[in-house]
Design a protein around this motif. Structure first.
Motif, PDB file in Angstrom:
ATOM      1  N   ASN A 114       1.259  66.008  -6.898  1.00 12.97           N
ATOM      2  CA  ASN A 114       0.412  65.938  -5.706  1.00 12.97           C
ATOM      3  C   ASN A 114      -0.397  67.209  -5.488  1.00 12.97           C
ATOM      4  N   SER A 115      -0.246  68.173  -6.414  1.00 11.43           N
ATOM      5  CA  SER A 115      -0.984  69.421  -6.224  1.00 11.43           C
ATOM      6  C   SER A 115      -2.464  69.190  -6.515  1.00 11.43           C
ATOM      7  N   PRO A 116      -3.310  70.041  -5.941  1.00 14.55           N
ATOM      8  CA  PRO A 116      -4.751  69.872  -6.166  1.00 14.55           C
ATOM      9  C   PRO A 116      -5.127  70.052  -7.639  1.00 14.55           C
ATOM     10  N   ASP A 117      -4.279  70.772  -8.396  1.00 14.67           N
ATOM     11  CA  ASP A 117      -4.591  70.990  -9.808  1.00 14.67           C
ATOM     12  C   ASP A 117      -4.399  69.734 -10.637  1.00 14.67           C
ATOM     13  N   MET A 118      -3.621  68.787 -10.099  1.00 13.90           N
ATOM     14  CA  MET A 118      -3.313  67.589 -10.881  1.00 13.90           C
ATOM     15  C   MET A 118      -4.472  66.605 -10.768  1.00 13.90           C
ATOM     16  N   ASP A 119      -5.005  66.238 -11.935  1.00 16.22           N
ATOM     17  CA  ASP A 119      -6.077  65.246 -11.954  1.00 16.22           C
ATOM     18  C   ASP A 119      -5.436  63.865 -11.905  1.00 16.22           C
ATOM     19  N   VAL A 120      -5.734  63.134 -10.858  1.00 13.61           N
ATOM     20  CA  VAL A 120      -5.056  61.854 -10.653  1.00 13.61           C
ATOM     21  C   VAL A 120      -5.375  60.894 -11.796  1.00 13.61           C
ATOM     22  N   VAL A 121      -6.566  61.026 -12.364  1.00  9.15           N
ATOM     23  CA  VAL A 121      -6.947  60.174 -13.489  1.00  9.15           C
ATOM     24  C   VAL A 121      -6.047  60.461 -14.695  1.00  9.15           C
ATOM     25  N   GLN A 122      -5.808  61.733 -14.941  1.00  8.07           N
ATOM     26  CA  GLN A 122      -4.924  62.112 -16.051  1.00  8.07           C
ATOM     27  C   GLN A 122      -3.491  61.673 -15.762  1.00  8.07           C
ATOM     28  N   LEU A 123      -3.101  61.839 -14.501  1.00  4.31           N
ATOM     29  CA  LEU A 123      -1.743  61.458 -14.121  1.00  4.31           C
ATOM     30  C   LEU A 123      -1.507  59.985 -14.420  1.00  4.31           C
ATOM     31  N   ARG A 124      -2.464  59.159 -14.045  1.00  2.00           N
ATOM     32  CA  ARG A 124      -2.267  57.723 -14.221  1.00  2.00           C
ATOM     33  C   ARG A 124      -2.337  57.331 -15.688  1.00  2.00           C
ATOM     34  N   ALA A 125      -3.018  58.136 -16.483  1.00  2.00           N
ATOM     35  CA  ALA A 125      -2.993  57.874 -17.917  1.00  2.00           C
ATOM     36  C   ALA A 125      -1.613  58.202 -18.476  1.00  2.00           C
ATOM     37  N   ARG A 126      -0.950  59.189 -17.868  1.00  2.00           N
ATOM     38  CA  ARG A 126       0.382  59.572 -18.372  1.00  2.00           C
ATOM     39  C   ARG A 126       1.470  58.697 -17.762  1.00  2.00           C
ATOM     40  N   VAL A 127       1.213  58.196 -16.551  1.00  2.00           N
ATOM     41  CA  VAL A 127       2.194  57.334 -15.886  1.00  2.00           C
ATOM     42  C   VAL A 127       1.548  55.959 -15.681  1.00  2.00           C
ATOM     43  N   GLY A 128       1.802  55.062 -16.607  1.00  2.00           N
ATOM     44  CA  GLY A 128       1.160  53.741 -16.559  1.00  2.00           C
ATOM     45  C   GLY A 128       1.890  52.826 -15.601  1.00  2.00           C
ATOM     46  N   MET A 129       1.257  51.699 -15.309  1.00  2.00           N
ATOM     47  CA  MET A 129       1.869  50.796 -14.335  1.00  2.00           C
ATOM     48  C   MET A 129       1.630  49.343 -14.720  1.00  2.00           C
ATOM     49  N   VAL A 130       2.657  48.528 -14.489  1.00  2.00           N
ATOM     50  CA  VAL A 130       2.547  47.082 -14.691  1.00  2.00           C
ATOM     51  C   VAL A 130       2.881  46.437 -13.352  1.00  2.00           C
ATOM     52  N   PHE A 131       2.043  45.489 -12.960  1.00  2.00           N
ATOM     53  CA  PHE A 131       2.161  44.976 -11.589  1.00  2.00           C
ATOM     54  C   PHE A 131       2.969  43.686 -11.519  1.00  2.00           C
TER      55      PHE A 131
END
Lengths: 458, 317
Positions: free
Chosen positions: B139-156
């Motif tokens: 949640n830090s400002p340094d974390m790029d949410v786009v990169q985060l979601r590439a590293r943490v995938g999701m199935v709905f």
């Protein structure tokens, strides 16, 4: 007895039938359990009394005028009238107006004498028609009232009546369209009997002014419609769409994807107000504000520019069309399921990537539909181009030049006095039909595109 | 897939159906039996649930020998004024499947969505607390949410393939993140992802057909392939089988089992048998709180909390 009286009588009979039906049903209810509520028994009688009689009156009233006229003309006084159509019509219409009390005395002396004859036939045919309508209403009421029984399914009967009325309502729009197309078609055929269709469709010269005397220049007129259709497409489908598609689409994307609820609730109605501005207002905005600015801009670039330009009309038309594109796009973008957006965002796509790669493709059918609707709206638009686009039928790709459109020419051909058997006037019908066909084809293409690219997401 | 009734050795009388998968999972856990003992011999919990959770999340005796892939510490989520999640602390390990169970509305999906910041997309949602991925604060400002979601995938929960071809569905992620150099490279990624998702043999001849034309179970495996294609480190699954029939469910479960070890997996499920079958760690949520977190075997056979016991035996929920 006039038809107005008959109409009032029919309405009264129907109302009475309704009340009687209901009260009779109530009386029956005291003895047995009713299949339908009393109100349905009332409505059943009301509809049976009203609808057939009204239908008959609707058919009879235009017919009656013809019958009266034929009858009058077959009397000795009628036979004595001048044989020339126009002179005779002038007298008969005056006589009719005197007979119905719309006028004190006629300009033509014959008409005063003819008035009593008219009076006689008006009374006779009014009596026949009105009397029959009232009889129909009474018969309907009697039918409805005699049905009132505990096990009578008045509810289902009313349902059938309502379905019939709904079908009739929808048929009116369809039949009207059909009638318009047919009338356009027949006038167009008359036009093509005077001017060859090939000249109209492929000619590049448009100057419909027919000379009054044979020795005047340009006596034949030229009816090549290509410059008109080019002007229409140039303004409505090219310049206006270059303005409207990006602006409309982007505002729809902003409103659905980025705008907070508060901003959306203010901006969306504002945008829709744009669709409510009368086109004549856009017209003078185009003619008085935009056109001079465009001309000055063109001249400053060193491009030959006229004061009435395709660009000015197209720009303003584009602005006018924005709400159409935007609201259709808005609807279809909002219809893309949230799951689709979530799926893309969860892959690490940004908001704009999600919109470009997932939301817009899924919303494409709606967007294309909106754009084509906007195009057909734009090419049928008249006021802006009449005021800002000019009359010169130029075949040019210079947006600073003056062009004219199909609708402008139709207005030109049909305003003022015209004779209805000259090619000049009939050309307007041919243009109208061509415009109609183009719009129809656009809609067909829209449907095909929508069907082919429809990507089911449920 | 053979359904074999094989109760795990237990000191509790709670029976639950198990499959070969779960049995195997249980054997995996046998390797760390020592720490099992340590955990079961932990002191009796105090009655206050939040304290218990904190204590266990920090408990050194659970998985001492590895650093967790993701650490959530006192995570709370608010939707406007309403608090949906209260002080949840959990670890997700990269070689294990962590299941989140609990009755509807208990906050398990909300918590899952915190792990790749999908709650950002919900207006009015606010997340407090600390979540780390490999030691980085997500949640830090340094974390790029786009990169985060590439590293943490999701199935709905509901399969949501894009209305594109099967190929394009899988190629979507690699394309946005620029993972493929040229067509051959992309083909390889697509094939590898579809193979890992167990879908390749069924679709290899019709990659250009629309992903939405597949059956529900195939669509869900396509979504898993899509998530795998960007080579994530963690895969979050939000009730991935709730819209599927039992056969499709069995296939997904088998797939989860195969994917374990390659990716850290967190799965939300309503189906307790499923949690038991596929996971090694289970967290039980109730009313926005984490009630109990531990080895799946322990949660199901020897829960420490009465509420967990009640839930898994079907007394409520």
């Amino acid at each position: 007895m006039t038809l107005t009286f008959a109409l009032i009588a029919v309405l009264l009979i129907a109302a009475v039938a309704g009340f009687l039906g209901r009260s009779r049903a109530r009386a029956v209810r005291d003895g047995a359990r009713l299949n339908s509520l009393p109100i349905y028994h009332g409505a059943y009688g009301f509809l049976w009394a009203l609808v057939p009689a009204l239908l008959f009156l609707a058919i009879w009233s235009p017919l009656q005028g013809r019958l009266i006229e034929d009858a009058v003309l077959s009397t000795p006084q009628g036979q004595a009238l001048p044989a020339f159509d126009m002179a005779r019509d002038a007298i008969t219409s005056e006589a009719y107006e005197i007979a119905t009390g719309q006028r004190e005395a006629g300009f033509n002396p014959e008409s005063t004498a003819l008035a009593p004859v008219y009076q006689q036939f008006i009374n006779r045919y009014g009596g026949i028609g009105g009397g029959f309508a009232i009889l129909l209403a009474l018969a309907g009421a009697a039918w409805g009232l005699t049905r009132v029984r505990a096990n009578f399914r008045a509810r289902a009967g009313v349902e059938r009546w309502l379905m019939g009325l709904l079908i009739a309502a929808s048929m009116i729009a369809i039949l009207t369209t059909l009638g318009i197309v047919l009338s356009l078609l027949f006038e167009t055929l008359r036009f093509f009997s005077m001017v060859p269709a090939s000249e109209f469709l492929f000619g590049t010269q448009w100057s419909p002014q027919m000379a009054l005397r044979a020795d005047q220049a340009g006596s034949s007129g030229a009816f090549g419609s290509i410059p008109l259709f080019w002007g229409t497409i140039f303004i409505g489908a090219i310049i206006a769409m270059i303005v409207a598609i990006p602006l409309g689409l982007m505002s729809a994307i902003f409103l659905t994807q980025y705008a907070p609820a508060k901003v959306r609730s203010v901006m969306k109605p504002l945008l829709e107000i744009l669709a409510g501005v009368p086109t004549v207002v856009y017209g003078y905005f185009a003619a008085l504000t935009v056109a001079p600015a465009v001309r000055d801009f063109g001249l400053s670039l060193g491009i030959p520019a006229s004061s009435e330009s395709a660009l000015a009309a197209g720009l303003v038309m584009g602005i006018m069309i924005i709400p159409f594109v935007s609201s259709m796009a808005d609807d279809s973008i909002a219809a893309v399921p949230q799951a689709m957006r979530d799926g893309s965002l969860a892959m690490g796509a940004t908001r704009s990537e999600t919109i470009r790669k997932v939301v817009l493709p899924a919303a494409l059918p709606g967007v294309v539909g909106g754009v084509l609707l906007a195009v057909s709206r734009a090419i049928g638009e008249t006021m802006i181009v009449v005021m800002a686009a000019g009359l010169a039928a130029n075949l040019t790709a210079n947006p600073f030049d003056s062009v004219t459109t199909v609708t402008v020419q139709i207005v030109q051909l049909l305003t003022g006095d015209q004779e209805f058997d000259s090619p000049k006037t009939l050309a307007a019908f041919a243009l109208g039909l061509a415009l109609f066909v183009i719009t129809l084809i656009l809609n067909l293409i829209a449907l095909t595109v929508v069907r082919r690219y429809r990507e089911a997401y449920e | 897939m053979t359904k074999e009734k094989q109760p795990i050795t237990t000191n509790s009388s709670v029976p639950f159906p198990s499959t070969a998968v779960a049995a195997e999972a249980a054997q995996d856990d046998a390797g760390i039996a020592k720490e099992d003992t340590a955990w079961t011999q932990a002191p009796e919990p105090t009655p206050h649930a939040a304290d218990v959770v904190t204590e266990r999340a920090d408990a050194p005796e659970l998985d001492t020998d590895r650093t967790p892939k993701m650490i959530a510490d006192k995570v709370s989520v608010f939707y406007g004024e309403k608090q949906a999640l209260r002080d949840v602390s959990i670890q997700v390990h990269d070689d294990k499947v962590t299941a989140f169970i609990g009755p509807s509305g208990c906050g398990k999906s909300t918590f899952l969505r915190c792990l790749n910041r999908m709650n950002d997309t919900i207006a009015g949602a606010r997340v407090t607390g600390h979540i780390e991925l490999d030691g980085e604060d997500i949640n830090s400002p340094d974390m790029d949410v786009v990169q985060l979601r590439a590293r943490v995938g999701m199935v709905f929960q509901k399969p949501n393939p894009f209305p594109k071809s099967i190929y394009e569905n899988v190629a979507y992620g690699p394309r946005i993140h620029g993972l493929a150099e040229g067509k051959a490279d992309m083909d390889a990624i697509v094939e590898k992802s579809l193979r890992r998702a167990g879908l390749w043999d069924e679709v290899k001849d019709r990659l250009q057909e629309s992903g939405t034309a597949l059956s529900g179970g195939q669509q869900q495996r396509l979504c898993i392939a899509r998530a795998i294609a960007v080579d994530p480190e963690v895969i979050l699954m939000d009730e991935p089988c709730s819209a599927l029939d039992p056969i499709a469910t069995a296939k997904i479960e088998e797939l989860i089992h195969e994917l374990r070890g390659r990716y850290a997996i967190a799965i939300v499920t309503h189906n307790m048998q499923q949690a038991a079958r596929v996971s090694q760690r289970t967290a039980f949520f109730h009313l926005g709180e984490l009630i109990e977190y531990g080895k799946t075997k322990d949660i199901f056979t020897n829960p420490r909390e009465q509420r967990t016991q009640d839930y898994i035996t079907g007394r409520y929920g």
